[in-house]
Design an enzyme around this catalytic site. Sequence first.
Site, PDB file in Angstrom:
ATOM      1  N   HIS A 272     -66.400 -95.853  -6.574  1.00 28.68           N
ATOM      2  CA  HIS A 272     -66.149 -96.371  -7.921  1.00 28.68           C
ATOM      3  C   HIS A 272     -67.301 -97.247  -8.392  1.00 28.68           C
ATOM      4  O   HIS A 272     -68.043 -97.810  -7.584  1.00 28.68           O
ATOM      5  CB  HIS A 272     -64.863 -97.216  -7.948  1.00 28.68           C
ATOM      6  CG  HIS A 272     -63.609 -96.417  -7.876  1.00 28.68           C
ATOM      7  ND1 HIS A 272     -63.132 -95.688  -8.944  1.00 28.68           N
ATOM      8  CD2 HIS A 272     -62.726 -96.227  -6.867  1.00 28.68           C
ATOM      9  CE1 HIS A 272     -61.999 -95.089  -8.591  1.00 28.68           C
ATOM     10  NE2 HIS A 272     -61.739 -95.392  -7.337  1.00 28.68           N
TER      11      HIS A 272
ATOM     12  N   HIS B 217     -56.955 -97.704  -6.259  1.00 30.66           N
ATOM     13  CA  HIS B 217     -56.954 -98.610  -5.107  1.00 30.66           C
ATOM     14  C   HIS B 217     -56.876-100.054  -5.606  1.00 30.66           C
ATOM     15  O   HIS B 217     -56.091-100.866  -5.088  1.00 30.66           O
ATOM     16  CB  HIS B 217     -58.220 -98.427  -4.267  1.00 30.66           C
ATOM     17  CG  HIS B 217     -58.128 -97.353  -3.229  1.00 30.66           C
ATOM     18  ND1 HIS B 217     -58.106 -96.018  -3.558  1.00 30.66           N
ATOM     19  CD2 HIS B 217     -58.066 -97.417  -1.872  1.00 30.66           C
ATOM     20  CE1 HIS B 217     -58.040 -95.299  -2.439  1.00 30.66           C
ATOM     21  NE2 HIS B 217     -58.007 -96.130  -1.401  1.00 30.66           N
TER      22      HIS B 217
END
Length: 325
Positions: free
Chosen positions: A141, A94
């Site tokens: 994350h 991302h």
Amino acid sequence: QGCAQKYIVKNYFYYYLFKFSAALGEEIFYITFLPFTYWNIDHSVSRRMIIIWSIVMYIGQVSKDILKWPRPLSPPVVKLEMRTDAEYGMPSTHAMAATAISFSFLTATVNQYKYPFELGLVAAFVFSMLVCLSRLYTGMHTVLDVIGGALISAVLLMLLYPAWDMIDHLLLTSPFCPLLSIVVPLVLCYNYPKLDYYSPTRGDTTTILGAGAGATVGFWLNNQYAVPAYTGENLQLGIPLITSKIVVVVLARFFIGIFVVLLTRQLMKSVVLGMLGYRYKFPIGDLEARRRLEVEVPYKFITYSSVGFSATVIVPLLHKLLGLM
């Protein structure tokens, strides 16, 4: 894995902001924004973003499955997404995609359109920062994953920037472009790193490379047969130039185009999956069969290469027929 956690939302502003920001790194964003730039802004800008996005995402996805760094443990974090939880964490793709798309858009447009460089730089920074922060907020994350993804993307952008004009020229003029645009991504997909358990990374990578391959073939065909380009001078960022007529044309191009793209995706999914099911003798609803290499790669690649080709060739021809060029 795959079990949703219960949580209480205490700040709905941050919740919806970062859920929306996370979607800027998903298929819904790619399948709308990238074609929008091709139909309404500039062909060269769209080409740069699509090619760089494909390269950056392939490197990021493969890096995950080579490094095999786990995602944050839950608990203590609360994960708001479950689809990608089976993937490894480092680097954050991302973060890589957001950095690549926003800053390649900036470098491709700053010398062509009338807007302050500082404004474009701030917009690119805010866009990439929102996506990066969303990955921390959603628990998908670590900080290191996000920083690593953004830095890898930044390095790749710097390496590709000096060679872009040459790459773009070859993509448009080389007689080998259509063949290589299909063969090279297919070879990469079939030789994707093997994992001990199923992860959506191979399927997602095939989707991205397929879309890039179809679009690249479309770029080449348009250049060879001199398909008229969309007029971009009206979209220079000057408020007096933004008229109601321009807005109507832009929206018409987008909604007609996205309808054709989504229709192509749905049609090709059904056709290709049906053919593969017949070839390999499995029911269409068999999820395990659809995860096999010999099924997943052609299913995703053919479907999304058709989407890329449709967005760059079929939709512009339709726009021309409707007088929207």
